[in-house]
Motif scaffolding. Sequence first.
Motif, PDB file in Angstrom:
ATOM      1  N   GLU A  39       1.165  -1.252   0.021  1.00  0.00           N
ATOM      2  CA  GLU A  39      -0.103   0.141   0.005  1.00  0.00           C
ATOM      3  C   GLU A  39       0.960   1.815  -0.086  1.00  0.00           C
ATOM      4  O   GLU A  39       0.776   2.288  -0.621  1.00  0.00           O
ATOM      5  CB  GLU A  39      -1.016  -0.116   1.316  1.00  0.00           C
ATOM      6  CG  GLU A  39      -1.674   0.971   1.312  1.00  0.00           C
ATOM      7  CD  GLU A  39      -2.356   1.464   2.721  1.00  0.00           C
ATOM      8  OE1 GLU A  39      -3.040   2.198   2.931  1.00  0.00           O
ATOM      9  OE2 GLU A  39      -1.822   0.658   3.949  1.00  0.00           O
ATOM     10  N   HIS A  40       2.154   1.089   0.672  1.00  0.00           N
ATOM     11  CA  HIS A  40       2.994   2.327   0.891  1.00  0.00           C
ATOM     12  C   HIS A  40       3.484   2.619  -0.863  1.00  0.00           C
ATOM     13  O   HIS A  40       4.852   3.830  -0.711  1.00  0.00           O
ATOM     14  CB  HIS A  40       3.600   2.451   1.923  1.00  0.00           C
ATOM     15  CG  HIS A  40       3.198   1.717   3.054  1.00  0.00           C
ATOM     16  ND1 HIS A  40       2.414   2.742   4.047  1.00  0.00           N
ATOM     17  CD2 HIS A  40       3.130   0.696   3.770  1.00  0.00           C
ATOM     18  CE1 HIS A  40       1.994   2.488   4.542  1.00  0.00           C
ATOM     19  NE2 HIS A  40       1.999   0.932   4.901  1.00  0.00           N
ATOM     20  N   GLY A  41       4.092   1.777  -1.974  1.00  0.00           N
ATOM     21  CA  GLY A  41       4.158   2.211  -2.410  1.00  0.00           C
ATOM     22  C   GLY A  41       5.180   1.299  -3.309  1.00  0.00           C
ATOM     23  O   GLY A  41       4.782   0.129  -2.881  1.00  0.00           O
ATOM     24  N   THR A  42       6.023   1.565  -4.909  1.00  0.00           N
ATOM     25  CA  THR A  42       6.300   0.241  -5.415  1.00  0.00           C
ATOM     26  C   THR A  42       7.900  -0.297  -4.458  1.00  0.00           C
ATOM     27  O   THR A  42       8.270   0.860  -3.800  1.00  0.00           O
ATOM     28  CB  THR A  42       7.147   1.418  -6.730  1.00  0.00           C
ATOM     29  OG1 THR A  42       6.011   0.902  -7.349  1.00  0.00           O
ATOM     30  CG2 THR A  42       7.625  -0.296  -7.602  1.00  0.00           C
ATOM     31  N   MET A  43       7.802  -1.270  -4.181  1.00  0.00           N
ATOM     32  CA  MET A  43       9.026  -1.839  -3.498  1.00  0.00           C
ATOM     33  C   MET A  43       9.883  -2.563  -4.049  1.00  0.00           C
ATOM     34  O   MET A  43       8.751  -4.162  -4.978  1.00  0.00           O
ATOM     35  CB  MET A  43       8.111  -3.154  -2.330  1.00  0.00           C
ATOM     36  CG  MET A  43       7.546  -1.308  -1.337  1.00  0.00           C
ATOM     37  SD  MET A  43       6.996  -2.370   0.607  1.00  0.00           S
ATOM     38  CE  MET A  43       8.586  -2.675   1.803  1.00  0.00           C
ATOM     39  N   ARG A  44      10.801  -2.878  -3.746  1.00  0.00           N
ATOM     40  CA  ARG A  44      11.666  -3.933  -4.166  1.00  0.00           C
ATOM     41  C   ARG A  44      11.455  -5.255  -3.867  1.00  0.00           C
ATOM     42  O   ARG A  44      10.995  -5.478  -2.253  1.00  0.00           O
ATOM     43  CB  ARG A  44      13.238  -3.833  -5.068  1.00  0.00           C
ATOM     44  CG  ARG A  44      13.103  -3.057  -5.754  1.00  0.00           C
ATOM     45  CD  ARG A  44      14.943  -2.874  -5.820  1.00  0.00           C
ATOM     46  NE  ARG A  44      15.232  -3.531  -6.570  1.00  0.00           N
ATOM     47  CZ  ARG A  44      16.990  -3.764  -7.164  1.00  0.00           C
ATOM     48  NH1 ARG A  44      17.727  -2.399  -6.821  1.00  0.00           N
ATOM     49  NH2 ARG A  44      17.353  -4.440  -7.722  1.00  0.00           N
ATOM     50  N   PHE A  45      11.855  -6.918  -3.899  1.00  0.00           N
ATOM     51  CA  PHE A  45      11.875  -8.087  -3.034  1.00  0.00           C
ATOM     52  C   PHE A  45      12.739  -8.008  -1.894  1.00  0.00           C
ATOM     53  O   PHE A  45      11.398  -8.134  -0.703  1.00  0.00           O
ATOM     54  CB  PHE A  45      11.908  -9.332  -4.311  1.00  0.00           C
ATOM     55  CG  PHE A  45      11.658 -10.495  -3.412  1.00  0.00           C
ATOM     56  CD1 PHE A  45      10.934 -11.493  -4.072  1.00  0.00           C
ATOM     57  CD2 PHE A  45      13.572 -10.796  -2.698  1.00  0.00           C
ATOM     58  CE1 PHE A  45      10.514 -12.185  -3.198  1.00  0.00           C
ATOM     59  CE2 PHE A  45      12.837 -11.795  -2.325  1.00  0.00           C
ATOM     60  CZ  PHE A  45      11.640 -12.843  -2.241  1.00  0.00           C
ATOM     61  N   SER A  46      13.683  -6.958  -2.190  1.00  0.00           N
ATOM     62  CA  SER A  46      14.015  -7.214  -0.581  1.00  0.00           C
ATOM     63  C   SER A  46      13.937  -6.548   0.444  1.00  0.00           C
ATOM     64  O   SER A  46      14.182  -6.455   1.446  1.00  0.00           O
ATOM     65  CB  SER A  46      15.143  -6.837  -1.160  1.00  0.00           C
ATOM     66  OG  SER A  46      15.842  -5.291  -1.519  1.00  0.00           O
ATOM     67  N   VAL A  73      -1.075  -7.963  -7.517  1.00  0.00           N
ATOM     68  CA  VAL A  73       0.229  -6.329  -7.770  1.00  0.00           C
ATOM     69  C   VAL A  73       0.809  -7.068  -9.094  1.00  0.00           C
ATOM     70  O   VAL A  73       0.569  -8.398  -9.590  1.00  0.00           O
ATOM     71  CB  VAL A  73       1.313  -8.090  -6.795  1.00  0.00           C
ATOM     72  CG1 VAL A  73       2.604  -7.512  -7.288  1.00  0.00           C
ATOM     73  CG2 VAL A  73       0.465  -7.606  -5.269  1.00  0.00           C
ATOM     74  N   LYS A  74       1.424  -5.835  -9.744  1.00  0.00           N
ATOM     75  CA  LYS A  74       2.042  -6.046 -11.016  1.00  0.00           C
ATOM     76  C   LYS A  74       3.816  -6.299 -11.042  1.00  0.00           C
ATOM     77  O   LYS A  74       4.551  -5.512  -9.493  1.00  0.00           O
ATOM     78  CB  LYS A  74       1.993  -4.381 -11.724  1.00  0.00           C
ATOM     79  CG  LYS A  74       2.727  -4.567 -12.772  1.00  0.00           C
ATOM     80  CD  LYS A  74       2.412  -2.838 -13.130  1.00  0.00           C
ATOM     81  CE  LYS A  74       3.134  -3.028 -14.470  1.00  0.00           C
ATOM     82  NZ  LYS A  74       3.030  -1.765 -14.887  1.00  0.00           N
ATOM     83  N   ARG A  84      16.504  -5.735 -12.030  1.00  0.00           N
ATOM     84  CA  ARG A  84      16.256  -5.260 -10.807  1.00  0.00           C
ATOM     85  C   ARG A  84      14.762  -5.718 -11.232  1.00  0.00           C
ATOM     86  O   ARG A  84      13.828  -5.462 -12.045  1.00  0.00           O
ATOM     87  CB  ARG A  84      15.953  -4.116 -10.834  1.00  0.00           C
ATOM     88  CG  ARG A  84      15.199  -2.545  -9.918  1.00  0.00           C
ATOM     89  CD  ARG A  84      15.611  -1.077  -9.722  1.00  0.00           C
ATOM     90  NE  ARG A  84      15.741  -0.699 -11.506  1.00  0.00           N
ATOM     91  CZ  ARG A  84      15.349   0.475 -11.691  1.00  0.00           C
ATOM     92  NH1 ARG A  84      14.203   0.288 -10.650  1.00  0.00           N
ATOM     93  NH2 ARG A  84      15.031   0.459 -12.320  1.00  0.00           N
ATOM     94  N   VAL A  85      13.590  -5.798  -9.966  1.00  0.00           N
ATOM     95  CA  VAL A  85      12.168  -5.896  -9.846  1.00  0.00           C
ATOM     96  C   VAL A  85      11.829  -5.517  -8.935  1.00  0.00           C
ATOM     97  O   VAL A  85      12.092  -5.351  -7.952  1.00  0.00           O
ATOM     98  CB  VAL A  85      11.818  -8.204  -9.907  1.00  0.00           C
ATOM     99  CG1 VAL A  85      10.464  -8.010  -9.727  1.00  0.00           C
ATOM    100  CG2 VAL A  85      12.743  -8.441 -10.931  1.00  0.00           C
ATOM    101  N   GLU A  86       9.952  -4.841  -9.719  1.00  0.00           N
ATOM    102  CA  GLU A  86       9.981  -4.312  -8.627  1.00  0.00           C
ATOM    103  C   GLU A  86       8.234  -4.601  -8.056  1.00  0.00           C
ATOM    104  O   GLU A  86       7.622  -5.331  -9.374  1.00  0.00           O
ATOM    105  CB  GLU A  86       9.442  -2.739  -9.047  1.00  0.00           C
ATOM    106  CG  GLU A  86      10.924  -2.349  -8.481  1.00  0.00           C
ATOM    107  CD  GLU A  86      10.989  -0.280  -9.362  1.00  0.00           C
ATOM    108  OE1 GLU A  86      12.083   0.174  -8.632  1.00  0.00           O
ATOM    109  OE2 GLU A  86      10.428   0.065  -9.470  1.00  0.00           O
ATOM    110  N   TYR A  87       7.844  -4.182  -7.277  1.00  0.00           N
ATOM    111  CA  TYR A  87       6.666  -5.343  -7.082  1.00  0.00           C
ATOM    112  C   TYR A  87       5.071  -3.712  -6.920  1.00  0.00           C
ATOM    113  O   TYR A  87       5.811  -2.915  -5.912  1.00  0.00           O
ATOM    114  CB  TYR A  87       6.395  -5.902  -5.909  1.00  0.00           C
ATOM    115  CG  TYR A  87       7.208  -7.134  -6.047  1.00  0.00           C
ATOM    116  CD1 TYR A  87       6.382  -8.079  -7.506  1.00  0.00           C
ATOM    117  CD2 TYR A  87       7.939  -7.305  -6.311  1.00  0.00           C
ATOM    118  CE1 TYR A  87       6.645  -9.396  -7.388  1.00  0.00           C
ATOM    119  CE2 TYR A  87       9.195  -8.558  -6.507  1.00  0.00           C
ATOM    120  CZ  TYR A  87       8.449  -9.641  -7.469  1.00  0.00           C
ATOM    121  OH  TYR A  87       9.015 -10.984  -7.583  1.00  0.00           O
TER     122      TYR A  87
END
Length: 128
Positions: A39-46, A73-74, A84-87
């Motif tokens: 909910e707080h925004g785009t994040m990386r796996f880690s 989720v996208k 780099r992967v973002e969710y």
Amino acid sequence: MSHGKLVSIPFVFEQPCPIRDVLDRIGDQWSLLLLEVLEHGTMRFSEIERAITDISKQMLSKTLRRLEEDGFVKRTLYPEVPPRVEYELTDLGRSFLTPMKTLIAWANENHQAICEARSEYGAKNGGR
């Protein structure tokens, strides 16, 4: 034979009941927590892994895949070195935040009463 006409094949749901179908998928141990974190925004796996400290990498990956599969989720892969992967939440995922927060608030407000009811039931039924 359809002779050039489009034939519509109905989508087969895992569950014929929409409520069970959705709750079976988001009602697991981790999905709501992941949606709340994203909910707080785009994040990386880690970053997600640091936010939910008691989830294994394997379970985090599996839950993210399921949420992506269901459209909550996208996942975006950037072709960099290293990759780099973002969710992030989709519109569907964001639309679920309101009922999810209502459910979380209800659970928080009623958890004590539920625990007491379980205790009373166990005392009446020999610890079952």
